[in-house]
Design an enzyme around this catalytic site. Structure first.
Site, short mmCIF file in Angstrom:
data_model
loop_
_atom_site.label_atom_id
_atom_site.label_comp_id
_atom_site.label_asym_id
_atom_site.label_seq_id
_atom_site.Cartn_x
_atom_site.Cartn_y
_atom_site.Cartn_z
N HIS A 153 6.98 -0.25 -10.67
CA HIS A 153 6.93 -1.43 -9.80
C HIS A 153 5.74 -2.34 -10.06
O HIS A 153 5.51 -3.28 -9.29
CB HIS A 153 6.88 -1.02 -8.33
CG HIS A 153 8.12 -0.36 -7.84
ND1 HIS A 153 9.16 -1.05 -7.26
CD2 HIS A 153 8.50 0.94 -7.85
CE1 HIS A 153 10.12 -0.20 -6.92
NE2 HIS A 153 9.74 1.01 -7.28
N LYS B 158 3.21 -12.11 3.06
CA LYS B 158 3.26 -10.97 2.16
C LYS B 158 1.87 -10.35 2.20
O LYS B 158 0.96 -10.92 2.79
CB LYS B 158 3.62 -11.39 0.73
CG LYS B 158 2.81 -12.57 0.18
CD LYS B 158 3.30 -13.00 -1.20
CE LYS B 158 4.46 -13.99 -1.16
NZ LYS B 158 5.59 -13.64 -1.99
N ARG B 159 1.71 -9.16 1.60
CA ARG B 159 0.37 -8.57 1.56
C ARG B 159 -0.62 -9.57 0.94
O ARG B 159 -0.25 -10.35 0.06
CB ARG B 159 0.39 -7.27 0.77
CG ARG B 159 1.03 -6.13 1.54
CD ARG B 159 0.29 -5.84 2.83
NE ARG B 159 -0.99 -5.24 2.54
CZ ARG B 159 -1.27 -3.95 2.70
NH1 ARG B 159 -0.34 -3.13 3.16
NH2 ARG B 159 -2.46 -3.47 2.42
N LYS C 84 -1.40 -12.49 -5.70
CA LYS C 84 -0.36 -13.25 -4.99
C LYS C 84 -0.84 -14.67 -4.64
O LYS C 84 -0.07 -15.51 -4.26
CB LYS C 84 0.07 -12.50 -3.72
CG LYS C 84 0.76 -11.15 -3.99
CD LYS C 84 1.11 -10.45 -2.69
CE LYS C 84 1.63 -9.03 -2.88
NZ LYS C 84 3.04 -8.98 -3.35
N THR D 74 10.50 -9.63 -3.25
CA THR D 74 11.82 -9.54 -2.61
C THR D 74 11.92 -10.49 -1.43
O THR D 74 13.01 -10.87 -1.03
CB THR D 74 12.12 -8.10 -2.13
OG1 THR D 74 10.93 -7.55 -1.54
CG2 THR D 74 12.53 -7.22 -3.30
N LYS E 293 14.85 -13.12 0.42
CA LYS E 293 15.14 -13.22 1.87
C LYS E 293 15.09 -14.68 2.33
O LYS E 293 15.93 -15.12 3.11
CB LYS E 293 14.13 -12.38 2.67
CG LYS E 293 14.29 -10.88 2.42
CD LYS E 293 13.10 -10.06 2.92
CE LYS E 293 13.14 -8.69 2.23
NZ LYS E 293 11.89 -7.93 2.39
C1 CR1 Z 1 5.66 -5.26 -6.48
O1 CR1 Z 1 4.35 -5.75 -6.36
C2 CR1 Z 1 8.06 -5.66 -5.93
C3 CR1 Z 1 8.03 -4.35 -5.16
C4 CR1 Z 1 9.39 -3.66 -5.15
C5 CR1 Z 1 5.76 -3.92 -5.74
C6 CR1 Z 1 6.66 -6.27 -5.94
O2 CR1 Z 1 6.67 -7.40 -6.76
O3 CR1 Z 1 8.98 -6.53 -5.33
O4 CR1 Z 1 7.09 -3.45 -5.75
N1 CR1 Z 1 4.94 -2.97 -6.50
O5 CR1 Z 1 9.85 -3.44 -6.42
C7 CR1 Z 1 4.18 -2.01 -5.97
O6 CR1 Z 1 4.02 -1.86 -4.79
C8 CR1 Z 1 2.85 -0.10 -6.48
O7 CR1 Z 1 3.61 -1.19 -6.89
#
Ligand code: CR1
Length: 835
Positions: free
Chosen positions: A374, A567-568, A573, A678, A682
């Protein structure tokens, strides 16, 4: 022990077997029964919380009846099953989802109205189940919904944290963290005190010869902790399948606690031991895309992997199949590297306990596991120090060394004398101390490795895992672009839009086949449809404006352009890019004449998201946003032309209000850093347009909806390396507009400038790793285009409708089916109506 009732006695059981409410009267009866007996309340003291609980308990009964039947069906057909191992499940609220999936929300609404409550009020009493940080945890939750909806025999396995992600409060502009104790009044979990597993830690390994002279290993534990199962039912949408999410909770092992210390008169320390055991599942680590190598985190990972594998293996052994059939019966998916120890644990079970030869065991292991990556961010790639692993899991470390030895031998054969290659791909990094690279174990121990969007899957093949592509060939690596469940993120979050779509498409089939949305394109020019579409957005904006008023006290004009980034908080980001853009806008507005201001589109810049508690830079970004808000929002000269809002404690239930209310949302990571994203999906699915970089799933969203329907800006991933280089070796000047923004911050416009010094220095002096300056001009210009296009409301509406119509690809159901076909090789279970 055989706990099954003998056939002659089963008749009585069948006669009294629990049944499900279907009518309003039956719902009311169940509700009142639960309020009066389970909750011990009455009509004289039933508040909204009790109304929530009574409703939840009535629905829980329904779910558990279907859960039981589903488990029986899945055991009976004995098909291949999927186990989704994730350290995070960001579920949000369950009641609304249960009502909608079961199809009984209207019944509940009418019933509750008879009894004096509004269904919305009951729903909003529920505390979010927030066992996750961000996208990775929410993706796991979307998987569960989709796997149940599509009737896959699939279980999730996770940890039952006593504290989920912290609750965020903003005090004087700063983030404060409050513990999230979420388990009170949680009716959705079933403790299974009879399902426990003893998990070992520490100790040493004994080597001995068995009666045939074979060398064996036994791990003598230094400490044992008990894992107790808690089950959460996961209802599919409009199906009889209700799957299971099994969460493990830690507890002092009974043998440990009771007698040794207790009898020695050391009661206090016996209780202290118990608390130590319980800390394993006490808290979710609050980092998103960052790993810090803490021992307790490794303990959590092993505890959960070992308990889950014990459970999976026990279930398999009941079928009396040969071990070689294990991968035909079981697929285990690793959600990132967090569950990588499961690979090592299965190998250990097979060779140390079941007596299989190494090679045969390893074939079973690699046939069973799939690994999803991820992130490519180096700080997020898990590594554990060898001494730590040696101390905590001595036998596992031996097995890891053996896996590595056999692997490196095979690499050496194919790439003789390439010492650099060997050291690059080794599981062990030769640093001080040596480190175990978890991603390498995950790749070597799986038959498939996938990324989560096309660009990301390409990047892992050409950068971090390049050597492994050479070794295994490209077939081990694949892409499955992420998706979202339309049940929660359209139907539940935006009921009015869902109803309008259903009206046009003749029913709700699009919720299980999202590609049907393409039929909406036929109505793009339908005036009445457009009007309804735009009214729905307006109402959703009103709903958000009320939330904003509630949590911040600020009133915003719902006619303004709502610009959202939730988002976080993370430098990659780039919320800092956004807030610098806001300051730029503010400075421009201040310099305008009254006449010029009349032409300006009023804007509300909305932020939300948590910073990891130890992430100083992210916390400074939050502080800057709030400091800008404090100045801009009370500037009467500016009024409604610009408002800045930080919504505290962004979570799943707030996202359900925010996503349907955006005009534009921001997905503006430095190209190549956001694996997928994601929330971008949404927002578009709810009729918002997006501004974004060519990163993650933005690229595929563009391909699906068309580039005229998205605001793309900024440098490309392929240029990032060169640009970074330029920051250090000359040829770089700070963007002049960004410089003006920095000057205004430095002059104290938004309070004490020293609070923001490190934020600015990271860009001005320390190489601007995230390329804020490089993208600033293009970002600002693109926002000017947004303003311009928003004024052409008809055009904007057409873009909104067209985009939604083309979002079918991003359904989680497409994602689940792709995993099932290309990674798991499992079939859905055919559920008959009478089953
Ligand atoms: C990514 O940063 C992605 C999600 C789900 C995150 C994000 O872009 O949509 O995973 N990765 O696939 C993450 O948390 C530890 O890595």
């Amino acid at each position: 022990v055989e706990a099954s009732i003998p056939e002659p006695l089963r008749e009585a059981w069948r006669k009294h077997s629990a049944s499900e409410f279907t009518t309003k009267e039956e719902f009311e009866r169940e509700f009142v029964r639960h309020v009066e007996t389970t909750l011990a309340r009455s009509l004289y003291n039933c508040d909204e919380l009790a109304a929530y609980s009574g409703t939840a308990l009535a629905f829980r009964d329904r779910l558990i009846i279907e859960w039981n039947k589903t488990q029986q069906r899945q055991t009976f057909t004995d098909q291949k099953r999927v186990y989704y191992l994730s350290l995070e499940f960001l579920m949000g609220r369950a009641l609304d989802n249960a009502m909608l999936n079961v199809g009984m929300k209207d019944v509940a609404r009418d019933g509750l109205a008879d009894l004096g409550f509004r269904v919305e009020d009951a729903i909003s009493q529920e505390h979010d189940a927030a066992l996750g940080n961000g996208g990775l945890g929410r993706l796991a939750a979307c998987f569960l919904d989709s796997m149940a909806t599509l009737n896959y025999p699939a279980w999730g396995y996770g940890l039952r944290y006593r504290y989920g992600i912290f609750k965020q409060e903003i005090v004087n502009g700063y983030q404060m963290e409050i513990p999230d104790y979420w388990l009170d009044n949680n009716p959705w979990e079933f403790p299974r005190h009879d399902i426990t597993v003893d998990i070992q830690f520490y100790g040493h390994v004994n080597k001995y010869q068995d009666e045939h002279g074979k060398t064996c290993h036994s791990w003598e534990a230094g400490e044992t902790v008990q894992a107790v199962a808690y089950d959460v039912p996961i209802p599919g949408y409009r199906t009889k399948t209700t799957n299971n999410l099994r969460l493990w909770s830690s507890k002092a092992s009974s043998g440990e606690f009771d007698f040794q210390k207790f009898n020695a008169g050391d009661y206090e320390s016996a209780v202290a031991d118990q608390q130590t055991a319980e800390t394993i599942s006490a808290v979710l680590y609050p980092n998103d895309n960052l790993e810090r190598g803490k021992e307790l985190r490794l303990k959590q990972q092993y505890f959960w992997c070992a308990a889950s594998l014990y459970d999976i293996v026990r279930r398999f052994k009941k079928t009396n199949r040969a071990w070689s059939e294990f991968p035909d019966q079981i697929a285990i998916q690793l959600n990132d590297t967090h569950p990588t120890l499961a690979i090592v644990e299965l190998q250990r079970i097979l060779i140390d306990f079941e007596g299989l030869e190494w090679d045969e065991a390893w074939r079973i292991v690699t046939g069973t596991f799939g690994y999803t990556n991820h992130t490519v961010l180096p700080e997020a790639l898990e590594k554990w120090s060898v001494p730590l692993m040696q101390n905590l899991l001595p036998r596992h470390l031996q097995i890891i060394y053996d896996i590595n030895l056999f692997f490196l031998q095979s690499v050496e054969k194919r790439f003789p004398k390439d010492r650099d290659m060997l050291s690059r791909v080794s599981i062990i990094e030769e640093s001080h101390p040596k480190m175990v690279r978890m991603a390498h174990i995950a790749i070597i121990g799986s038959h498939k490795v996938n990324g989560v969007a096309e660009l990301h899957s390409d990047l892992i093949k050409t950068t971090i895992f390049k050597d492994f592509v050479e070794i295994y060939g490209p077939d081990r690596f694949t892409n499955v672009t992420n998706g979202i469940t339309p049940r929660r993120w359209l139907h539940q979050a935006n009921p009015a839009l869902s109803a309008l779509i259903a009206e046009k498409l003749g029913g709700y089939d699009f919720l299980t086949d999202l590609t049907l949305l393409d039929k909406l394109e036929a109505f793009v020019d339908d005036q009445e449809f457009r009007k309804k579409w735009s009214d729905i957005k307006a109402n959703n904006k009103l709903r958000l404006a009320r939330l904003i008023k509630d949590v911040t006290g600020y009133s915003v004009n719902p006619q303004s352009l709502f610009d959202v980034q939730v988002k976080r908080i993370h430098e990659y980001k780039r919320q800092q890019l956004n807030i610098f853009g806001v300051i730029h806008r503010y400075l421009k507005l201040k310099a305008m004449s009254a006449e010029e201001r009349k032409k300006v589109v009023p804007r509300v810049s909305i932020f939300g998201g948590k910073a990891a508690p130890g992430y100083w830079m992210a916390k400074s970004i939050i502080y800057l946003i709030n400091s800008v808000a404090a100045v801009v929002n009370k500037d009467e000269e500016i009024g409604d032309l610009l408002k800045v809002i930080f919504i505290e404690d962004y979570n799943v239930s707030k996202a359900e209000i925010i996503c349907p209310a955006s005009d534009i949302s921001e997905h503006i990571s430095t190209a190549g850093t956001e694996a997928s994203g994601t929330s971008n999906m949404k927002f578009v699915l709810n009729g918002g347009l997006i501004i974004g970089t060519c990163d993650g799933a933005n690229i595929e969203i563009t391909r699906e909806i068309g580039e005229q329907n998205i605001f793309l800006f900024g440098n490309l991933a392929e240029d990032v390396e060169d640009l970074r280089h330029r920051h250090f070796y000359g040829g770089f000047t700070l963007d002049p507009q960004l410089k003006r923004v920095f000057d205004s911050i430095k002059s104290g416009t938004f309070g004490d400038a020293s609070s923001f010094a490190s934020l600015i220095a990271s860009i001005e002096e320390h190489g601007d790793y995230y390329l804020v300056s490089d993208d600033f001009n293009s970002y600002v210009e693109t926002h000017e285009m947004v303003d311009k296009e928003f004024q052409n409301r008809e055009e904007w509406l057409a873009k909104s409708i067209t985009s939604v119509a083309r979002m079918g690809f991003f359904s989680m159901d497409r994602v689940t089916n792709e995993y099932a076909d290309s990674i798991w090789n499992v079939e859905p279970l055919n559920v008959k109506d009478d089953a």
